[in-house]
Design a protein around this motif. Structure first.
Motif, PDB file in Angstrom:
ATOM      1  N   ALA A 361      30.078  49.146  64.865  1.00 16.65           N
ATOM      2  CA  ALA A 361      30.320  48.696  66.238  1.00 16.65           C
ATOM      3  C   ALA A 361      30.967  49.790  67.072  1.00 16.65           C
ATOM      4  O   ALA A 361      30.587  50.026  68.232  1.00 16.65           O
ATOM      5  CB  ALA A 361      31.190  47.445  66.223  1.00 16.65           C
ATOM      6  N   ALA A 362      31.952  50.478  66.505  1.00 15.58           N
ATOM      7  CA  ALA A 362      32.639  51.547  67.238  1.00 15.58           C
ATOM      8  C   ALA A 362      31.686  52.702  67.530  1.00 15.58           C
ATOM      9  O   ALA A 362      31.706  53.266  68.635  1.00 15.58           O
ATOM     10  CB  ALA A 362      33.843  52.028  66.444  1.00 15.58           C
ATOM     11  N   ASP A 363      30.855  53.048  66.543  1.00 13.94           N
ATOM     12  CA  ASP A 363      29.885  54.129  66.759  1.00 13.94           C
ATOM     13  C   ASP A 363      28.922  53.786  67.893  1.00 13.94           C
ATOM     14  O   ASP A 363      28.596  54.640  68.734  1.00 13.94           O
ATOM     15  CB  ASP A 363      29.082  54.386  65.483  1.00 13.94           C
ATOM     16  CG  ASP A 363      29.879  55.113  64.417  1.00 13.94           C
ATOM     17  OD1 ASP A 363      31.001  55.572  64.712  1.00 13.94           O
ATOM     18  OD2 ASP A 363      29.377  55.220  63.284  1.00 13.94           O
ATOM     19  N   LEU A 401      40.236  50.843  74.173  1.00 11.56           N
ATOM     20  CA  LEU A 401      39.276  49.852  73.692  1.00 11.56           C
ATOM     21  C   LEU A 401      39.427  49.771  72.181  1.00 11.56           C
ATOM     22  O   LEU A 401      39.204  50.760  71.478  1.00 11.56           O
ATOM     23  CB  LEU A 401      37.855  50.261  74.079  1.00 11.56           C
ATOM     24  CG  LEU A 401      36.778  49.181  74.041  1.00 11.56           C
ATOM     25  CD1 LEU A 401      37.138  48.025  74.959  1.00 11.56           C
ATOM     26  CD2 LEU A 401      35.434  49.767  74.437  1.00 11.56           C
ATOM     27  N   VAL A 402      39.849  48.601  71.688  1.00 13.36           N
ATOM     28  CA  VAL A 402      40.243  48.443  70.287  1.00 13.36           C
ATOM     29  C   VAL A 402      39.211  47.605  69.547  1.00 13.36           C
ATOM     30  O   VAL A 402      38.894  46.475  69.962  1.00 13.36           O
ATOM     31  CB  VAL A 402      41.632  47.779  70.178  1.00 13.36           C
ATOM     32  CG1 VAL A 402      42.066  47.701  68.720  1.00 13.36           C
ATOM     33  CG2 VAL A 402      42.655  48.560  71.010  1.00 13.36           C
ATOM     34  N   SER A 410      34.963  37.339  65.835  1.00  5.06           N
ATOM     35  CA  SER A 410      34.929  36.393  66.954  1.00  5.06           C
ATOM     36  C   SER A 410      34.058  36.895  68.097  1.00  5.06           C
ATOM     37  O   SER A 410      33.998  36.258  69.168  1.00  5.06           O
ATOM     38  CB  SER A 410      36.358  36.148  67.474  1.00  5.06           C
ATOM     39  OG  SER A 410      37.193  35.666  66.446  1.00  5.06           O
ATOM     40  N   GLY A 411      33.455  38.060  67.928  1.00  9.07           N
ATOM     41  CA  GLY A 411      32.573  38.604  68.953  1.00  9.07           C
ATOM     42  C   GLY A 411      33.281  39.266  70.111  1.00  9.07           C
ATOM     43  O   GLY A 411      32.719  39.359  71.207  1.00  9.07           O
ATOM     44  N   VAL A 412      34.527  39.761  69.892  1.00 11.80           N
ATOM     45  CA  VAL A 412      35.277  40.362  70.993  1.00 11.80           C
ATOM     46  C   VAL A 412      35.900  41.690  70.568  1.00 11.80           C
ATOM     47  O   VAL A 412      36.083  41.968  69.375  1.00 11.80           O
ATOM     48  CB  VAL A 412      36.397  39.427  71.508  1.00 11.80           C
ATOM     49  CG1 VAL A 412      35.812  38.139  72.069  1.00 11.80           C
ATOM     50  CG2 VAL A 412      37.431  39.141  70.428  1.00 11.80           C
ATOM     51  N   VAL A 413      36.226  42.489  71.585  1.00 15.72           N
ATOM     52  CA  VAL A 413      37.040  43.686  71.423  1.00 15.72           C
ATOM     53  C   VAL A 413      38.212  43.537  72.385  1.00 15.72           C
ATOM     54  O   VAL A 413      38.174  42.724  73.323  1.00 15.72           O
ATOM     55  CB  VAL A 413      36.243  44.959  71.731  1.00 15.72           C
ATOM     56  CG1 VAL A 413      35.108  45.146  70.747  1.00 15.72           C
ATOM     57  CG2 VAL A 413      35.717  44.938  73.169  1.00 15.72           C
ATOM     58  N   GLU A 414      39.271  44.325  72.139  1.00 14.70           N
ATOM     59  CA  GLU A 414      40.437  44.268  73.026  1.00 14.70           C
ATOM     60  C   GLU A 414      40.423  45.460  73.969  1.00 14.70           C
ATOM     61  O   GLU A 414      40.244  46.598  73.539  1.00 14.70           O
ATOM     62  CB  GLU A 414      41.729  44.270  72.223  1.00 14.70           C
ATOM     63  CG  GLU A 414      42.975  44.154  73.109  1.00 14.70           C
ATOM     64  CD  GLU A 414      44.274  44.189  72.322  1.00 14.70           C
ATOM     65  OE1 GLU A 414      44.754  43.102  71.953  1.00 14.70           O
ATOM     66  OE2 GLU A 414      44.764  45.305  72.065  1.00 14.70           O
ATOM     67  N   ALA A 424      42.984  42.367  77.559  1.00 19.89           N
ATOM     68  CA  ALA A 424      41.992  41.300  77.669  1.00 19.89           C
ATOM     69  C   ALA A 424      41.044  41.385  76.486  1.00 19.89           C
ATOM     70  O   ALA A 424      40.712  42.484  76.027  1.00 19.89           O
ATOM     71  CB  ALA A 424      41.222  41.417  78.978  1.00 19.89           C
ATOM     72  N   GLU A 425      40.638  40.200  75.975  1.00 24.41           N
ATOM     73  CA  GLU A 425      39.620  40.147  74.930  1.00 24.41           C
ATOM     74  C   GLU A 425      38.278  39.869  75.575  1.00 24.41           C
ATOM     75  O   GLU A 425      38.107  38.875  76.286  1.00 24.41           O
ATOM     76  CB  GLU A 425      39.970  39.074  73.895  1.00 24.41           C
ATOM     77  CG  GLU A 425      41.160  39.452  73.023  1.00 24.41           C
ATOM     78  CD  GLU A 425      41.349  38.506  71.850  1.00 24.41           C
ATOM     79  OE1 GLU A 425      40.836  37.361  71.929  1.00 24.41           O
ATOM     80  OE2 GLU A 425      41.991  38.906  70.865  1.00 24.41           O
ATOM     81  N   LEU A 426      37.343  40.769  75.349  1.00 17.34           N
ATOM     82  CA  LEU A 426      36.035  40.693  75.988  1.00 17.34           C
ATOM     83  C   LEU A 426      34.940  40.928  74.958  1.00 17.34           C
ATOM     84  O   LEU A 426      35.176  41.541  73.901  1.00 17.34           O
ATOM     85  CB  LEU A 426      35.917  41.759  77.085  1.00 17.34           C
ATOM     86  CG  LEU A 426      36.985  41.788  78.171  1.00 17.34           C
ATOM     87  CD1 LEU A 426      36.873  43.085  78.959  1.00 17.34           C
ATOM     88  CD2 LEU A 426      36.829  40.598  79.096  1.00 17.34           C
TER      89      LEU A 426
END
Length: 437
Positions: A361-363, A401-402, A410-414, A424-426
């Motif tokens: 995901a990060a890549d 961006l974490v 949960s399908g989110v990043v911080e 914010a979690e998005l």
């Protein structure tokens, strides 16, 4: 840039010999390293910031009609003898001889060089007005270099020089640069106050320093509280009368360094008078024919008579600005860069480099950010999350961006704003949309 491949030698410890915040944080964040007293190497992240500051300076000089050239760092003593400044300048000038016993110097400024260049090229009134500028390293042998890049011996400086046929034209050039400086600082997130100042070894009878308020500043400054408010810089710089009225209106509120205090104006300010310390981030001068006359510069006027051009000079400490920006933008955790000069816009943090889903995901996010032209520092190191957060806060990139396993499940990043601390979690798609715009 992947942090695992970067050269970013950060440190948790505050260096004992760093007295002010900007010096401490530039060392801790791996932006600079001292190589000799008052002389610094600019490490990769620091170099990126320096170049962004330089580019803003360049764009505003171009906007003001100035033309860029590049002058040498080493100058001949003979030029300074022509102007009469060689013996008068003082021990701050680094002097030496080459192998042929010719006296040389490492330029602390470039009035003599630019005057000689223009003198040997300009022939007629048609060649004026002109303003030429140079972004180049300078050297002044400070007796006590301190405060990191704020008072170093070697520094990067933008110096511009205007040539006009008469005093009215020269003052118009001065006013154009006055506004260009305010626009330059505003683009870097700084509020700089122009203050009447002494002309020092440059000479002349009109001079303004541009001061950023800071407790660690070297100057004592006095100003009307109205200067603490943002001011509009909307003016037609090509209209001399409108520009003069604009500059006069800007400077109607009192502001002066300690050397140029005006007791009557201070008394008139009353309770609105403020006192602080400040950092000089620019200095402009109008000095008439001081150098052009001394160095024999004339051009043919419209009626065939010889005219000695009127001159001004305009300096901005490009490397010094980096320290001033940090002094005005930091907290207990580190630097808080304005977006316009940040070394990277986004700190992308993979909390679990050993987790295949997190890495994938990060890549993917990193590739999309880079493809969109968003400078990103990707922390892909095999480190604890706490260490990664500490590095991101210390370096002070505008956005964090974490990516973590719990969030991905949960399908989110911080997403975190470094300046406000807001989180914010998005979804990854929403976070990318916010960052890319």
């Amino acid at each position: 840039m992947r942090l695992s491949r970067h050269f970013l030698p950060v440190s948790r410890e505050t260096p004992a010999d760093a007295q002010i915040v900007s010096h401490q944080l530039m060392l801790r964040a791996g932006l600079i390293r001292q190589t000799a007293a008052g002389i610094y190497a600019w490490l990769p992240a620091g170099h990126r910031v320096l170049r962004k500051i330089e580019q803003i300076v360049r764009e505003e000089q171009d906007r003001a009609g100035a033309i860029e050239l590049l002058m040498p760092t080493v100058q001949s003593a003979d030029l300074w003898r022509e102007s009469g400044r060689y013996d008068a300048y003082g021990p701050e000038m680094l002097r030496f001889k080459d192998r042929h016993e010719r006296e040389m110097l490492y330029g602390p400024t470039a009035e003599e060089v630019i005057t000689a260049i223009f003198r040997d090229s300009a022939r007629s009134y048609r060649d004026l007005p002109r303003t030429l500028y140079n972004i180049q390293w300078k050297f002044r042998d400070e007796v006590r270099p301190r405060f990191g890049v704020m008072r170093g011996r070697e520094f990067l400086m933008k110096d511009a020089y205007s040539f006009d046929l008469d005093e009215a034209g020269a003052r118009h050039s001065y006013n154009r640069m006055f506004v260009a400086y305010l626009r330059t600082y505003a683009r870097m997130g700084l509020s700089a106050i122009p203050m009447q100042a002494d002309t020092g070894p440059i000479g002349g009878d009109l001079s303004h320093e541009f001061i950023v308020l800071a407790p660690t500043g070297e100057s004592e400054v006095f100003y009307h509280r109205n200067w603490e408010q943002l001011r509009s810089l909307d003016v037609d710089a090509d209209d001399p009368a409108a520009l003069q009225a604009f500059v006069s209106g800007l400077t109607a509120d009192y502001a002066a360094t300690d050397e140029k205090r005006d007791p009557a104006r201070e008394a008139a300010a009353g309770d609105a008078l403020r006192q602080s310390r400040g950092i000089e981030v620019g200095h402009i001068f109008f000095f008439g024919t001081k150098y052009s006359a001394a160095m024999g510069m004339t051009v043919q006027g419209p009626d065939g008579s010889a005219i000695t051009p009127q001159m001004g000079s305009y300096g901005i400490g490009v490397s010094r600005l980096m320290g001033a920006i940090i002094e005005a933008n930091h907290d207990a955790n580190g630097i808080i860069w304005p977006e316009s000069v940040a070394p990277y816009q986004v700190a992308l943090i993979n909390l679990r480099a050993d987790d295949a889903a997190c890495a994938a995901a990060a890549d993917e996010i990193y590739a999309k950010l880079m493809a969109a032209g968003k400078d990103t520092l990707y922390d892909d190191r095999d480190e604890r999350g706490g260490a990664k957060f500490a590095t991101a806060d210390l370096l002070g990139l505008p956005w964090q961006l974490v990516i973590g396993p719990k969030g991905l499940a949960s399908g989110v990043v911080e997403m975190k704003n470094r300046r406000t601390g807001e989180k914010a979690e998005l979804s990854p798609e929403s976070a990318l949309a916010r960052l890319i715009g």
